[in-house]
Design an enzyme around this catalytic site. Structure first.
Site, PDB file in Angstrom:
ATOM      1  CG  ASP A   8     -32.271  10.586  12.816  1.00 52.85           C
ATOM      2  OD1 ASP A   8     -32.865   9.102  13.651  1.00 52.85           O
ATOM      3  OD2 ASP A   8     -32.769  11.016  12.122  1.00 52.85           O
ATOM      4  CE  LYS A 106     -32.366   8.249  10.747  1.00 53.27           C
ATOM      5  NZ  LYS A 106     -31.312   9.098  10.010  1.00 53.27           N
ATOM      6  CB  CYS A 167     -34.922  10.921   9.490  1.00 52.85           C
ATOM      7  SG  CYS A 167     -33.497  12.161   9.238  1.00 52.85           S
TER       8      CYS A 167
HETATM    9  C1  VGL Z   1     -31.728  14.463   9.581  1.00 49.47           C
HETATM   10  C2  VGL Z   1     -31.085  15.407   8.215  1.00 49.47           C
HETATM   11  C3  VGL Z   1     -29.908  14.996   8.244  1.00 49.47           C
HETATM   12  C4  VGL Z   1     -32.859  14.068  10.440  1.00 49.47           C
HETATM   13  C5  VGL Z   1     -30.868  13.578   9.850  1.00 49.47           C
HETATM   14  O1  VGL Z   1     -32.857  13.535  11.095  1.00 49.47           O
HETATM   15  O2  VGL Z   1     -34.086  14.324   9.386  1.00 49.47           O
HETATM   16  N1  VGL Z   1     -32.343  14.994   8.698  1.00 49.47           N
HETATM   17  N2  VGL Z   1     -30.077  13.786   8.670  1.00 49.47           N
END
Ligand code: VGL
Ligand code: ZN
Length: 219
Positions: A8, A106, A167
């Protein structure tokens, strides 16, 4: 065979983004450098529909940071982030992607959040046997990353990216349960720290599960 799974590294998780992680952009040079040391490099991408159930904006009267019950699971509410096709969901300029063989998206189902780069959040409550059975029966949402890594003969998994306490942590815990020799490269990750100390607690939880917390220098 070892794989690097980059979690991410998207605009919304970097300074100026909707869910900015402190110093999130500082890991980019480290992540770029690390890639040449791996047989395989893959990435995950948080990729939510605008009406996703994890957004506070979709639950009138709530604010980001509050916890609700979302279809039977505790859900932290977040600001609107990583909406499919938006600039916030795009990978950060400067992140090298030439070596990336596959991208796993995701968080695409509005009914359940998906912190892990392997399965949705409901999977965290399952044993590995239940996990395999339910994924095979289509009961839990799989990104496909497990089958992909297995087919390519990957045994050792290295994780970097955002955020350490969400994540990255959930991907590491799933990777470890799935049988990969799992490592988190600490200096190539940054966390949200919604509560002070969350990152330290996440590192401790991963260590306790048998995940190796290392630095990029130790590779
Ligand atoms: C994430 C919160 C919501 C992350 C993704 O990538 O850590 N955190 N969505
Ligand atoms: Zn998200």
């Amino acid at each position: 065979m070892k794989a690097l799974y980059i979690i991410d590294i998207q605009n919304d998780f970097c300074p100026g983004g909707a869910l900015a992680v402190h110093e999130g952009d500082q890991i980019i040079p480290v992540v770029n450098q690390l890639q040449e040391q791996f047989d395989l490099v893959i990435m995950s991408q948080d990729w939510h529909p605008a009406d996703h159930g994890s957004f506070a904006a979709n639950h009138p009267g709530t604010n980001p940071g509050e916890v609700i019950d979302l279809h039977g699971l505790d859900q932290i509410l977040w600001p609107v982030h990583c909406v499919q096709g938006s600039h916030g969901a795009a990978f950060v300029d400067g992140l090298q992607t030439d070596k990336v063989a596959a991208i796993f998206r995701k968080g695409t189902d509005i009914t359940v959040d998906s912190y892990s780069g392997f399965y949705d959040n409901g999977s965290a409550l399952m044993s590995v046997e239940e996990l395999h059975a339910s994924a095979a029966n289509g009961k839990r949402i799989s990104t496909g990353a497990f089958g992909y890594l297995k087919e390519l003969g990957i045994t050792d998994l290295y994780l970097v990216g955002l955020a350490t306490d969400y994540c990255v942590k959930f991907t590491a815990l799933d990777g470890n349960r799935l049988g990969f020799n799992t490592h988190v490269i600490q200096d190539a990750c940054r966390g949200v720290n919604l509560q002070p100390g969350d990152v330290d607690r996440a590192l401790e939880e991963m260590r306790a599960a048998g995940i190796k917390i290392i630095t990029s220098q130790e590779l």
